[in-house]
Design a protein around this motif. Structure first.
Motif, mmCIF file in Angstrom:
data_model
loop_
_atom_site.group_PDB
_atom_site.id
_atom_site.type_symbol
_atom_site.label_atom_id
_atom_site.label_comp_id
_atom_site.label_asym_id
_atom_site.label_seq_id
_atom_site.Cartn_x
_atom_site.Cartn_y
_atom_site.Cartn_z
ATOM 1 N N LEU A 450 -23.569 27.176 -20.659
ATOM 2 C CA LEU A 450 -22.267 27.231 -21.310
ATOM 3 C C LEU A 450 -21.295 28.074 -20.501
ATOM 4 O O LEU A 450 -20.104 27.738 -20.394
ATOM 5 C CB LEU A 450 -22.412 27.817 -22.724
ATOM 6 N N GLU A 451 -21.853 29.138 -19.951
ATOM 7 C CA GLU A 451 -20.996 29.997 -19.134
ATOM 8 C C GLU A 451 -20.481 29.228 -17.909
ATOM 9 O O GLU A 451 -19.325 29.374 -17.495
ATOM 10 C CB GLU A 451 -21.746 31.246 -18.695
ATOM 11 N N GLN A 453 -20.143 25.918 -17.774
ATOM 12 C CA GLN A 453 -19.157 24.950 -18.289
ATOM 13 C C GLN A 453 -17.844 25.648 -18.586
ATOM 14 O O GLN A 453 -16.747 25.100 -18.303
ATOM 15 C CB GLN A 453 -19.695 24.268 -19.545
ATOM 16 N N THR A 454 -17.963 26.823 -19.149
ATOM 17 C CA THR A 454 -16.744 27.568 -19.477
ATOM 18 C C THR A 454 -15.963 27.884 -18.213
ATOM 19 O O THR A 454 -14.728 27.817 -18.177
ATOM 20 C CB THR A 454 -17.121 28.859 -20.223
ATOM 21 N N ALA A 455 -16.705 28.264 -17.170
ATOM 22 C CA ALA A 455 -16.041 28.587 -15.903
ATOM 23 C C ALA A 455 -15.341 27.331 -15.344
ATOM 24 O O ALA A 455 -14.226 27.392 -14.834
ATOM 25 C CB ALA A 455 -17.064 29.133 -14.904
ATOM 26 N N HIS A 457 -14.312 24.740 -17.089
ATOM 27 C CA HIS A 457 -13.180 24.485 -17.971
ATOM 28 C C HIS A 457 -12.032 25.400 -17.629
ATOM 29 O O HIS A 457 -10.853 24.998 -17.669
ATOM 30 C CB HIS A 457 -13.585 24.644 -19.428
ATOM 31 N N ALA A 458 -12.359 26.623 -17.289
ATOM 32 C CA ALA A 458 -11.292 27.585 -16.963
ATOM 33 C C ALA A 458 -10.569 27.172 -15.701
ATOM 34 O O ALA A 458 -9.334 27.268 -15.612
ATOM 35 C CB ALA A 458 -11.921 28.981 -16.812
ATOM 36 N N GLN A 461 -8.471 24.242 -16.533
ATOM 37 C CA GLN A 461 -7.316 24.698 -17.280
ATOM 38 C C GLN A 461 -6.269 25.304 -16.364
ATOM 39 O O GLN A 461 -5.071 25.072 -16.510
ATOM 40 C CB GLN A 461 -7.758 25.748 -18.329
#
Length: 481
Positions: A450-451, A453-455, A457-458, A461
């Motif tokens: 998730l981390e 994926q979050t990175a 996504h960031a 973004q």
């Protein structure tokens, strides 16, 4: 012949002076010439004509020759004994105030001295004597003249009673009384025998031995050599060179000095002196150990003997049962399996429970100082809980040790049981922990993904925001057209 007759001579004309000695012989006197008329009956004893029957004594002889006999010899003491005597009136002795001596081989062996209160009896050698004024004294025998008069023994001397009612049974050179003061101030002293012994205290006694002295009132030396009982009511049981000078003190052995009142000193050291340290005390000294034996015998002949043995044999105290006190001060009980019987198992956990319930307090003995305290159970509680020992007044050290060991075993079993339970719980916890750890690992992996994926996504973004910033003017321009 016959020219001169009695009628021719005047009465008393011829006296002893007129007759030449031996001038008249029997041949000068005719037969029957001198009759009773010519003899003064008051001057001539007629020939004894009377006799006494066998067994009778001749008490008196009359002038005419007749005799008076005592029937049965009542007034004479016969070599073969007398009969019909009266002890109230017949006696052998004297009626005047003089001593009566008896001799053997012309040597005095017994002297009876008169006294209105109590006579003195002095037997033995003629040198034995009693002080003037003494009454009730007895010397049974012994004694020799002063000096080495005995061909074998030395230090010879007579036996001598100096005070009233003193007694010397025998021996020689012994003295009863102190020969000082009055004859009644050291009375009733006794020497049993031996030599050179002196009983000089009131009611004192030296039983025997030699060079012994009992000078205290009612003091006693049983025997031995050079012992002295100086204190009143003191005693020397024997041995040599012992001194009992304290009141009611007691000594025995060798070189023992009981100098305090009611002290008891026995010394077994031959090279040293032992003396009492305080009143009312007992001291026993043994050069090679001290043994005191007391046995309790059974009907079958068996039993137990207790023997205390000194440090020379390796222990301060030892008993025939095997128990002992070491010279270091440690009491060691006998616990030999071969001396035991009637074995029975115990439940250590039950013992532990009783120990937990046993009242234990601190306290002091009534006989000890108030500053001295102890810790432990009462014998009554201990006996009631465990039924050990002979009674409920004492606790044996071996029993307390046994109870403590059994309680430790019970505590160990309890701990082992609790440890097993804790181990089972621990295994369950470990399994849960492993499961949780696996779940945690999975969660960590998912978190990592998730981390990531979050990175991603960031970053996306950020790119979008850049694009938006770039296209925003275009959007606004078109909107204006």
């Amino acid at each position: 012949p016959g020219i001169v007759t009695g009628a021719s001579i005047a009465p008393n004309a011829v006296g002893p002076a007129a007759i030449l000695d031996n001038s008249i012989a029997a041949t000068d006197i005719g037969t029957n010439a001198v009759g009773l008329t010519e003899i003064n009956a008051l001057q001539v004893q007629t020939r004894v004509s009377g006799i006494c029957a066998p067994g009778l004594s001749m008490r008196a002889i009359a002038q005419n020759g007749a005799v008076t006999c005592d029937a049965g010899g009542t007034n004479a003491w016969r070599l073969l004994g007398n009969a019909g005597t009266n002890p109230l009136s017949h006696f052998l002795g004297t009626t005047d105030n003089q001593p009566l001596n008896m001799r053997v081989n012309n040597q005095r062996v017994l002297r009876l001295e008169p006294n209105a209160i109590s006579p003195n009896v002095i037997g033995g050698n003629a040198a034995n004597f009693v002080n003037l004024g003494v009454r009730g004294a007895t010397i049974s025998g012994g004694g020799v003249p002063s000096g080495d008069t005995d061909p074998v023994f030395f230090d010879g001397g007579p036996n001598w009673v100096t005070d009233a009612y003193g007694t010397i049974a025998g021996g020689y050179n012994n003295q009863a009384g102190d020969s000082a003061g009055t004859v009644t101030d050291r009375s009733f002293s006794t020497v049993g025998g031996g030599r050179l012994n002196t009983a000089s205290g009131n009611n004192s006694t030296v039983a025997g031995g030699y060079y012994n002295t009992a000078s205290g009132d009612a003091s006693t030396v049983a025997g031995g050599r050079e012992n002295t009982a100086e204190g009143d009511f003191s005693t020397v049981a024997g041995g040599r060179e012992n001194m009992a000078s304290g009141l009611a003190s007691f000594t025995a052995g060798s070189f023992a000095n009981a100098i305090h009142s009611n002290s008891f000193v026995w010394n077994g050291w031959t090279s040293g002196t032992a003396s009492s340290l305080r009143p009312n005390s007992v001291q026993l000294h043994g050069e090679n150990g001290l043994s005191i034996e007391s046995c309790a015998r059974r009907a079958d002949g068996g039993g137990t003997c207790w023997v205390l043995i000194g440090p020379a044999l390796g222990h301060a105290i030892s008993t025939s049962t095997g128990a002992r006190l070491t010279t270091g001060g440690v009491w060691t009980n006998n616990s030999d399996k071969h001396r035991k019987t009637a074995f029975a198992p115990i439940d250590p956990q039950q013992v532990l429970a009783k120990v937990v319930a046993l009242p234990v307090t601190t306290w002091q003995y009534k006989a000890e100082a108030e500053t001295v305290r102890h810790l432990g159970p009462m014998a009554q509680d201990f006996h009631a809980a465990f039924q050990l020992g002979a009674d409920d007044k004492t606790i044996a050290t071996l029993d307390t040790a046994g109870v403590a060991l059994a309680a430790i075993q019970g505590l160990n079993r309890k701990l082992e049981k609790e440890n097993a339970t804790l181990k089972a719980k621990s295994a369950k916890l470990e399994a849960k922990s492993a499961k949780l750890e696996a779940e945690n690992t999975e969660i960590k992996a998912r978190l990592t993904a998730l981390e990531k994926q979050t990175a991603t996504h960031a970053r996306t973004q950020t790119r979008l925001e850049v694009l938006e910033a770039r296209f925003e003017p275009l959007f606004q321009a078109r909107a204006g057209e």
